[in-house]
Design a protein around this motif. Structure first.
Motif, PDB file in Angstrom:
ATOM      1  N   TRP A 190       0.832  -1.382  -0.479  1.00 29.35           N
ATOM      2  CA  TRP A 190       0.041  -0.431   0.397  1.00 29.35           C
ATOM      3  C   TRP A 190       0.975   1.237  -0.177  1.00 29.35           C
ATOM      4  CZ3 TRP A 190      -4.994   0.398  -1.035  1.00 29.35           C
ATOM      5  CH2 TRP A 190      -5.322   2.010  -1.211  1.00 29.35           C
ATOM      6  N   GLN A 191       0.381   2.371  -0.873  1.00 25.89           N
ATOM      7  CA  GLN A 191       0.959   3.375  -0.530  1.00 25.89           C
ATOM      8  C   GLN A 191       0.235   4.547  -1.000  1.00 25.89           C
ATOM      9  OE1 GLN A 191       4.210   3.906  -3.685  1.00 25.89           O
ATOM     10  NE2 GLN A 191       4.876   6.250  -3.156  1.00 25.89           N
ATOM     11  N   ASP A 192       0.022   5.440   0.399  1.00 24.59           N
ATOM     12  CA  ASP A 192      -1.176   6.602  -0.213  1.00 24.59           C
ATOM     13  C   ASP A 192      -0.915   7.883  -0.478  1.00 24.59           C
ATOM     14  OD1 ASP A 192      -0.356   7.212   2.090  1.00 24.59           O
ATOM     15  OD2 ASP A 192      -2.654   5.871   2.671  1.00 24.59           O
ATOM     16  N   ASP A 193       0.906   8.154  -0.305  1.00 29.67           N
ATOM     17  CA  ASP A 193       1.577   9.732  -0.499  1.00 29.67           C
ATOM     18  C   ASP A 193       0.998  10.250   0.511  1.00 29.67           C
ATOM     19  OD1 ASP A 193       2.814   8.741  -2.480  1.00 29.67           O
ATOM     20  OD2 ASP A 193       1.881   9.544  -3.895  1.00 29.67           O
ATOM     21  N   LEU A 194       0.408   9.653   2.018  1.00 33.35           N
ATOM     22  CA  LEU A 194       0.087  10.571   3.127  1.00 33.35           C
ATOM     23  C   LEU A 194       0.561   9.970   4.292  1.00 33.35           C
ATOM     24  CD1 LEU A 194      -4.349  10.796   2.434  1.00 33.35           C
ATOM     25  CD2 LEU A 194      -1.936  12.484   1.431  1.00 33.35           C
ATOM     26  N   LYS A 195       0.302   8.963   4.969  1.00 28.45           N
ATOM     27  CA  LYS A 195       0.485   8.134   6.039  1.00 28.45           C
ATOM     28  C   LYS A 195       1.613   7.029   5.525  1.00 28.45           C
ATOM     29  CE  LYS A 195      -1.034   5.019   9.577  1.00 28.45           C
ATOM     30  NZ  LYS A 195      -1.448   4.212  10.398  1.00 28.45           N
ATOM     31  N   TYR A 196       1.080   6.288   3.889  1.00 25.64           N
ATOM     32  CA  TYR A 196       1.887   5.585   3.392  1.00 25.64           C
ATOM     33  C   TYR A 196       2.626   6.098   2.571  1.00 25.64           C
ATOM     34  CZ  TYR A 196      -0.368   2.286   6.783  1.00 25.64           C
ATOM     35  OH  TYR A 196      -1.085   1.811   7.627  1.00 25.64           O
ATOM     36  N   LYS A 197       3.837   6.399   2.815  1.00 27.75           N
ATOM     37  CA  LYS A 197       4.471   7.821   1.230  1.00 27.75           C
ATOM     38  C   LYS A 197       5.213   6.220   0.481  1.00 27.75           C
ATOM     39  CE  LYS A 197       4.779  12.019   3.984  1.00 27.75           C
ATOM     40  NZ  LYS A 197       3.294  12.070   3.040  1.00 27.75           N
ATOM     41  N   LYS A 198       5.415   4.990   1.126  1.00 26.08           N
ATOM     42  CA  LYS A 198       6.179   4.444   0.473  1.00 26.08           C
ATOM     43  C   LYS A 198       5.417   2.659   0.428  1.00 26.08           C
ATOM     44  CE  LYS A 198      10.794   6.085   1.032  1.00 26.08           C
ATOM     45  NZ  LYS A 198      12.284   5.872   1.610  1.00 26.08           N
ATOM     46  N   PRO A 199       5.794   1.916  -1.034  1.00 27.43           N
ATOM     47  CA  PRO A 199       4.830   1.371  -1.007  1.00 27.43           C
ATOM     48  C   PRO A 199       5.158  -0.081   0.141  1.00 27.43           C
ATOM     49  CG  PRO A 199       6.261   1.087  -2.806  1.00 27.43           C
ATOM     50  CD  PRO A 199       6.725   2.085  -2.233  1.00 27.43           C
TER      51      PRO A 199
END
Length: 141
Positions: A96-105
């Protein structure tokens, strides 16, 4: 069964189409064609005179609703303990990557990944800029 219908867990209410609107009529036509046992290729063809974006939007929302129901029936069997990785068989792992909480896969347990995914899809479907509820309101690109 109680967990399946717990809105705060995994089940989300269906996005509804307002009766009397053109989208509602498209939805009824899509449902009738999919439930009639006809050729799928013919069932998803754009009806004459209809807007392609509206037709696609109806099918995307219906698909999301169906996936939600299916996931709601199996989520109790896939826990963080029993499904520690979101995978597509032994060769594929989804991160998971969402560029919010998870900036990297990021590797996540399957239930956590699915909750994030379903939340993300719901936000997209409810975004009027992407899926306007008024027919013919798509931005020209």
């Amino acid at each position: 069964l109680k967990q399946v219908f717990n809105k705060d867990k995994t089940f989300r209410p269906k996005r509804k189409f307002e009766p009397g609107t053109q989208r509602f009529e498209l939805h009824k036509r899509a449902q009738a064609s999919l439930n009639s046992g006809v050729d799928l290729k013919a069932a998803v063809q754009l009806p004459s005179g209809e807007d392609q974006n509206d037709w696609v939007a109806v099918h995307v929302v219906d698909f999301f609703n169906r996936i939600n129901l299916i996931y709601g029936t199996i989520c109790e069997f896939c826990t963080e303990r029993t499904c520690p990785v979101m995978s597509g068989g032994p060769k594929y792992e989804y991160r998971w990557q969402d560029d919010l909480k998870y900036k990297k896969p990021t590797a996540l347990p399957a239930p956590q990944y699915m909750n994030l995914l379903m939340d993300w899809i719901e936000v997209q479907i409810n975004n009027e800029d992407i899926f306007p509820t008024s027919v013919g309101k798509y931005k020209e690109e």
